[in-house]
Design a protein around this motif. Sequence first.
Motif, PDB file in Angstrom:
ATOM      1  N   UNK A  72      -0.532   4.821  -1.607  1.00  0.00           N
ATOM      2  CA  UNK A  72       0.002   3.584  -2.179  1.00  0.00           C
ATOM      3  C   UNK A  72       1.248   3.118  -1.432  1.00  0.00           C
ATOM      4  N   UNK A  73       2.158   4.043  -1.141  1.00  0.00           N
ATOM      5  CA  UNK A  73       3.380   3.661  -0.426  1.00  0.00           C
ATOM      6  C   UNK A  73       3.040   3.174   0.984  1.00  0.00           C
ATOM      7  N   UNK A  74       2.180   3.904   1.694  1.00  0.00           N
ATOM      8  CA  UNK A  74       1.799   3.488   3.044  1.00  0.00           C
ATOM      9  C   UNK A  74       1.131   2.115   3.044  1.00  0.00           C
ATOM     10  N   UNK A  75       0.212   1.894   2.123  1.00  0.00           N
ATOM     11  CA  UNK A  75      -0.493   0.612   2.065  1.00  0.00           C
ATOM     12  C   UNK A  75       0.434  -0.528   1.662  1.00  0.00           C
ATOM     13  N   UNK A  76       1.336  -0.262   0.728  1.00  0.00           N
ATOM     14  CA  UNK A  76       2.297  -1.301   0.348  1.00  0.00           C
ATOM     15  C   UNK A  76       3.156  -1.691   1.540  1.00  0.00           C
ATOM     16  N   UNK A  77       3.598  -0.713   2.296  1.00  0.00           N
ATOM     17  CA  UNK A  77       4.419  -1.021   3.473  1.00  0.00           C
ATOM     18  C   UNK A  77       3.590  -1.750   4.538  1.00  0.00           C
ATOM     19  N   UNK A  78       2.359  -1.295   4.754  1.00  0.00           N
ATOM     20  CA  UNK A  78       1.497  -1.897   5.779  1.00  0.00           C
ATOM     21  C   UNK A  78       1.143  -3.339   5.432  1.00  0.00           C
ATOM     22  N   UNK A  79       0.848  -3.585   4.160  1.00  0.00           N
ATOM     23  CA  UNK A  79       0.383  -4.910   3.754  1.00  0.00           C
ATOM     24  C   UNK A  79       1.495  -5.820   3.248  1.00  0.00           C
ATOM     25  N   UNK A  80       2.694  -5.276   3.098  1.00  0.00           N
ATOM     26  CA  UNK A  80       3.803  -6.087   2.602  1.00  0.00           C
ATOM     27  C   UNK A  80       3.743  -6.326   1.103  1.00  0.00           C
ATOM     28  N   UNK A  81       3.131  -5.406   0.368  1.00  0.00           N
ATOM     29  CA  UNK A  81       3.076  -5.505  -1.092  1.00  0.00           C
ATOM     30  C   UNK A  81       4.395  -4.979  -1.648  1.00  0.00           C
ATOM     31  N   UNK A  82       4.992  -5.740  -2.550  1.00  0.00           N
ATOM     32  CA  UNK A  82       6.283  -5.350  -3.115  1.00  0.00           C
ATOM     33  C   UNK A  82       6.110  -4.277  -4.185  1.00  0.00           C
ATOM     34  N   UNK A 104      -4.837  -0.556  -6.655  1.00  0.00           N
ATOM     35  CA  UNK A 104      -6.014  -0.987  -5.889  1.00  0.00           C
ATOM     36  C   UNK A 104      -6.382  -2.437  -6.189  1.00  0.00           C
ATOM     37  N   UNK A 105      -6.229  -2.865  -7.429  1.00  0.00           N
ATOM     38  CA  UNK A 105      -6.505  -4.252  -7.787  1.00  0.00           C
ATOM     39  C   UNK A 105      -5.530  -5.190  -7.075  1.00  0.00           C
ATOM     40  N   UNK A 106      -4.248  -4.847  -7.109  1.00  0.00           N
ATOM     41  CA  UNK A 106      -3.245  -5.684  -6.446  1.00  0.00           C
ATOM     42  C   UNK A 106      -3.440  -5.682  -4.931  1.00  0.00           C
ATOM     43  N   UNK A 107      -3.835  -4.548  -4.401  1.00  0.00           N
ATOM     44  CA  UNK A 107      -4.114  -4.435  -2.966  1.00  0.00           C
ATOM     45  C   UNK A 107      -5.296  -5.325  -2.593  1.00  0.00           C
ATOM     46  N   UNK A 108      -6.352  -5.271  -3.405  1.00  0.00           N
ATOM     47  CA  UNK A 108      -7.536  -6.091  -3.149  1.00  0.00           C
ATOM     48  C   UNK A 108      -7.184  -7.576  -3.179  1.00  0.00           C
TER      49      UNK A 108
END
Length: 146
Positions: A72-82, A104-108
């Motif tokens: 989750x932390x890696x994906x948030x950093x990669x995608x710019x999710x706050x 996962x919903x917010x990432x999608x």
Amino acid sequence: MSKMSRFLFYFYIATGILALIFTWVHVPAYLGNGILDANINFWKDALIHGTPSGNFLAVDILFYALIGSVFMVLECRRLGIKFAWLYVFAGILIAISFAFPLFLAMRERHIAQTPVPVPPAPLKTYDILGLAVYSAAVLAAAIIAL
């Protein structure tokens, strides 16, 4: 948002809500002195006073939660999710079975709204320290469960 992205978004949300309902029906037994005390007493029961099968499940969930939190932390950093750490803390204090599908919903949703692929982003110092502390806590809990 494509049909598949929309389906996944709602599937993740529904799964997280169901997980929240089915896990939190057991929480009132622990809520005497607030949520922090409830967490402490829960993990004492799961890791110290538990059965071998309960210890297995508790340690299994802890390692899953750790890997899920790193992701989750890696994906948030990669995608710019706050609010990357909000998902991690929700997993620790509420339930990883709720926090991970919510993430996962917010990432999608975020991916569906991003027209161009996003390159990897470096972790922040506090990300590395936070994940290291979390890793140590999971390892300590696994050792306690022995």
